[in-house]
Design a protein around this motif. Structure first.
Motif, PDB file in Angstrom:
ATOM      1  N   MET A   1      16.915  33.621  -3.309  1.00  0.00           N
ATOM      2  CA  MET A   1      15.855  34.360  -4.013  1.00  0.00           C
ATOM      3  C   MET A   1      14.579  34.399  -3.162  1.00  0.00           C
ATOM      4  N   GLU A   2      14.713  34.789  -1.913  1.00  0.00           N
ATOM      5  CA  GLU A   2      13.551  34.832  -1.020  1.00  0.00           C
ATOM      6  C   GLU A   2      12.436  35.714  -1.572  1.00  0.00           C
ATOM      7  N   TRP A   3      12.788  36.868  -2.170  1.00  0.00           N
ATOM      8  CA  TRP A   3      11.783  37.804  -2.684  1.00  0.00           C
ATOM      9  C   TRP A   3      10.867  37.145  -3.702  1.00  0.00           C
ATOM     10  N   ALA A   4      11.427  36.225  -4.454  1.00  0.00           N
ATOM     11  CA  ALA A   4      10.685  35.648  -5.582  1.00  0.00           C
ATOM     12  C   ALA A   4       9.474  34.851  -5.115  1.00  0.00           C
ATOM     13  N   LYS A   5       9.557  34.298  -3.918  1.00  0.00           N
ATOM     14  CA  LYS A   5       8.470  33.440  -3.442  1.00  0.00           C
ATOM     15  C   LYS A   5       7.145  34.189  -3.337  1.00  0.00           C
ATOM     16  N   SER A   6       7.199  35.462  -3.004  1.00  0.00           N
ATOM     17  CA  SER A   6       5.944  36.186  -2.804  1.00  0.00           C
ATOM     18  C   SER A   6       5.642  37.177  -3.937  1.00  0.00           C
ATOM     19  N   TYR A   7       6.400  37.063  -5.036  1.00  0.00           N
ATOM     20  CA  TYR A   7       6.180  37.927  -6.200  1.00  0.00           C
ATOM     21  C   TYR A   7       4.765  37.740  -6.742  1.00  0.00           C
ATOM     22  N   GLN A   8       4.133  38.833  -7.191  1.00  0.00           N
ATOM     23  CA  GLN A   8       2.860  38.654  -7.894  1.00  0.00           C
ATOM     24  C   GLN A   8       2.513  39.834  -8.795  1.00  0.00           C
ATOM     25  N   GLU A   9       1.769  39.524  -9.844  1.00  0.00           N
ATOM     26  CA  GLU A   9       1.204  40.538 -10.733  1.00  0.00           C
ATOM     27  C   GLU A   9      -0.314  40.500 -10.554  1.00  0.00           C
ATOM     28  N   ASN A  10      -1.016  41.390 -11.267  1.00  0.00           N
ATOM     29  CA  ASN A  10      -2.480  41.403 -11.162  1.00  0.00           C
ATOM     30  C   ASN A  10      -3.046  40.325 -12.086  1.00  0.00           C
ATOM     31  N   GLN A  11      -2.798  39.098 -11.707  1.00  0.00           N
ATOM     32  CA  GLN A  11      -3.164  37.950 -12.549  1.00  0.00           C
ATOM     33  C   GLN A  11      -3.805  36.847 -11.714  1.00  0.00           C
ATOM     34  N   ILE A  12      -4.820  36.218 -12.293  1.00  0.00           N
ATOM     35  CA  ILE A  12      -5.420  35.019 -11.704  1.00  0.00           C
ATOM     36  C   ILE A  12      -5.258  33.889 -12.716  1.00  0.00           C
ATOM     37  N   THR A  13      -4.679  32.794 -12.285  1.00  0.00           N
ATOM     38  CA  THR A  13      -4.481  31.645 -13.175  1.00  0.00           C
ATOM     39  C   THR A  13      -5.451  30.525 -12.791  1.00  0.00           C
ATOM     40  N   ILE A  14      -6.129  29.999 -13.803  1.00  0.00           N
ATOM     41  CA  ILE A  14      -7.076  28.910 -13.593  1.00  0.00           C
ATOM     42  C   ILE A  14      -6.536  27.680 -14.325  1.00  0.00           C
ATOM     43  N   VAL A  15      -6.282  26.627 -13.575  1.00  0.00           N
ATOM     44  CA  VAL A  15      -5.693  25.403 -14.114  1.00  0.00           C
ATOM     45  C   VAL A  15      -6.685  24.266 -13.891  1.00  0.00           C
ATOM     46  N   TYR A  16      -6.957  23.507 -14.940  1.00  0.00           N
ATOM     47  CA  TYR A  16      -7.926  22.429 -14.752  1.00  0.00           C
ATOM     48  C   TYR A  16      -7.557  21.218 -15.604  1.00  0.00           C
ATOM     49  N   ASP A  17      -8.117  20.078 -15.207  1.00  0.00           N
ATOM     50  CA  ASP A  17      -8.082  18.890 -16.056  1.00  0.00           C
ATOM     51  C   ASP A  17      -9.516  18.370 -16.145  1.00  0.00           C
ATOM     52  N   THR A  18      -9.837  17.698 -17.216  1.00  0.00           N
ATOM     53  CA  THR A  18     -11.220  17.280 -17.462  1.00  0.00           C
ATOM     54  C   THR A  18     -11.252  16.062 -18.368  1.00  0.00           C
ATOM     55  N   MET A  19     -12.300  15.245 -18.218  1.00  0.00           N
ATOM     56  CA  MET A  19     -12.478  14.107 -19.125  1.00  0.00           C
ATOM     57  C   MET A  19     -13.419  14.475 -20.264  1.00  0.00           C
ATOM     58  N   TRP A  20     -14.586  15.077 -19.901  1.00  0.00           N
ATOM     59  CA  TRP A  20     -15.623  15.357 -20.892  1.00  0.00           C
ATOM     60  C   TRP A  20     -16.039  16.826 -20.896  1.00  0.00           C
ATOM     61  N   ASN A  21     -15.129  17.696 -20.475  1.00  0.00           N
ATOM     62  CA  ASN A  21     -15.308  19.153 -20.567  1.00  0.00           C
ATOM     63  C   ASN A  21     -16.246  19.778 -19.536  1.00  0.00           C
ATOM     64  N   GLY A  22     -16.786  18.985 -18.613  1.00  0.00           N
ATOM     65  CA  GLY A  22     -17.612  19.572 -17.554  1.00  0.00           C
ATOM     66  C   GLY A  22     -16.815  20.586 -16.734  1.00  0.00           C
ATOM     67  N   THR A  23     -15.649  20.198 -16.304  1.00  0.00           N
ATOM     68  CA  THR A  23     -14.807  21.070 -15.480  1.00  0.00           C
ATOM     69  C   THR A  23     -14.271  22.237 -16.315  1.00  0.00           C
ATOM     70  N   ARG A  24     -14.062  22.016 -17.613  1.00  0.00           N
ATOM     71  CA  ARG A  24     -13.657  23.128 -18.492  1.00  0.00           C
ATOM     72  C   ARG A  24     -14.759  24.188 -18.557  1.00  0.00           C
ATOM     73  N   LYS A  25     -15.998  23.749 -18.691  1.00  0.00           N
ATOM     74  CA  LYS A  25     -17.102  24.722 -18.749  1.00  0.00           C
ATOM     75  C   LYS A  25     -17.213  25.492 -17.435  1.00  0.00           C
ATOM     76  N   MET A  26     -16.986  24.790 -16.330  1.00  0.00           N
ATOM     77  CA  MET A  26     -16.981  25.488 -15.036  1.00  0.00           C
ATOM     78  C   MET A  26     -15.881  26.549 -15.022  1.00  0.00           C
ATOM     79  N   ALA A  27     -14.689  26.175 -15.499  1.00  0.00           N
ATOM     80  CA  ALA A  27     -13.550  27.112 -15.512  1.00  0.00           C
ATOM     81  C   ALA A  27     -13.876  28.350 -16.353  1.00  0.00           C
TER      82      ALA A  27
END
Ligand SMILES: Cc1cc2nc3c(=O)[nH]c(=O)nc-3n(C[C@H](O)[C@H](O)[C@H](O)COP(=O)(O)O)c2cc1C
Length: 152
Positions: free
Chosen positions: A1-27
């Motif tokens: 499935m070589e093609w699958a590695k470079s597949y993309q849609e017009n999407q940006i994904t933002i993934v975060y972890d946070t203790m007290w929501n500081g990084t969530r507010k940044m996201a």
């Protein structure tokens, strides 16, 4: 499935972890910045400590760009963010842009650590990332919006 590695849609994904929501507010502010510049791109936001890792990896697979955020804890990053980065490395995706962000208190290593791991995972890192002190104030949030606008 070589093609699958470079597949993309017009999407940006933002993934975060946070203790007290500081990084969530940044996201959220980065999301606002992106959306203000590009109404068509699908921006999806995930707290990786709360959402299923496989669901997040599926969204990353669909994305043209991925932003990974964590605050700094004990000179390192939060464990859920570390777990996602480990999975991203294993998937050997290609043709995806990336950048890092995170809140910190004094030494602030997290953005540098995430950036290095994104490079190791063969993501095309587009800038050196953004870090903000403690729970971001309005000025810091505006810098995050600007960061988001500049990604487009
Ligand atoms: C247990 C613990 C360890 C921390 N270690 C560091 C550290 O090594 N360096 C640093 O810059 N900040 C450190 N901090 C401060 C956090 O990065 C800071 O509070 C940040 O704003 C948290 O963001 P968050 O709400 O997104 O988790 C630590 C905080 C906690 C609770």
């Amino acid at each position: 499935m070589e093609w699958a590695k470079s597949y993309q849609e017009n999407q940006i994904t933002i993934v975060y972890d946070t203790m007290w929501n500081g990084t969530r507010k940044m996201a959220e502010a980065i999301t606002e910045g992106i959306r203000s510049k590009d109404k068509d791109v699908d921006v999806k936001l995930f707290n990786c400590a709360k959402r299923d890792k496989n669901d997040i990896i599926t969204e990353i697979f669909k994305s043209k760009m991925v932003l990974v955020g964590s605050s700094t804890i004990n000179n390192g990053i939060l464990t859920a963010a570390a777990g996602i980065l480990e999975m991203m490395k294993g998937m050997k995706f290609t043709n995806k842009k990336a950048a890092a962000f995170g809140s910190y208190g004094w030494s602030g290593e997290s953005v540098k650590i995430i950036t290095e791991q994104l490079k190791e995972a063969k993501f095309d890192v587009v800038n050196e990332g953004i870090r903000e002190l403690w729970n971001p104030d309005e000025e810091a949030l505006e810098r995050c919006r600007e960061f988001g606008r500049n990604l487009i």
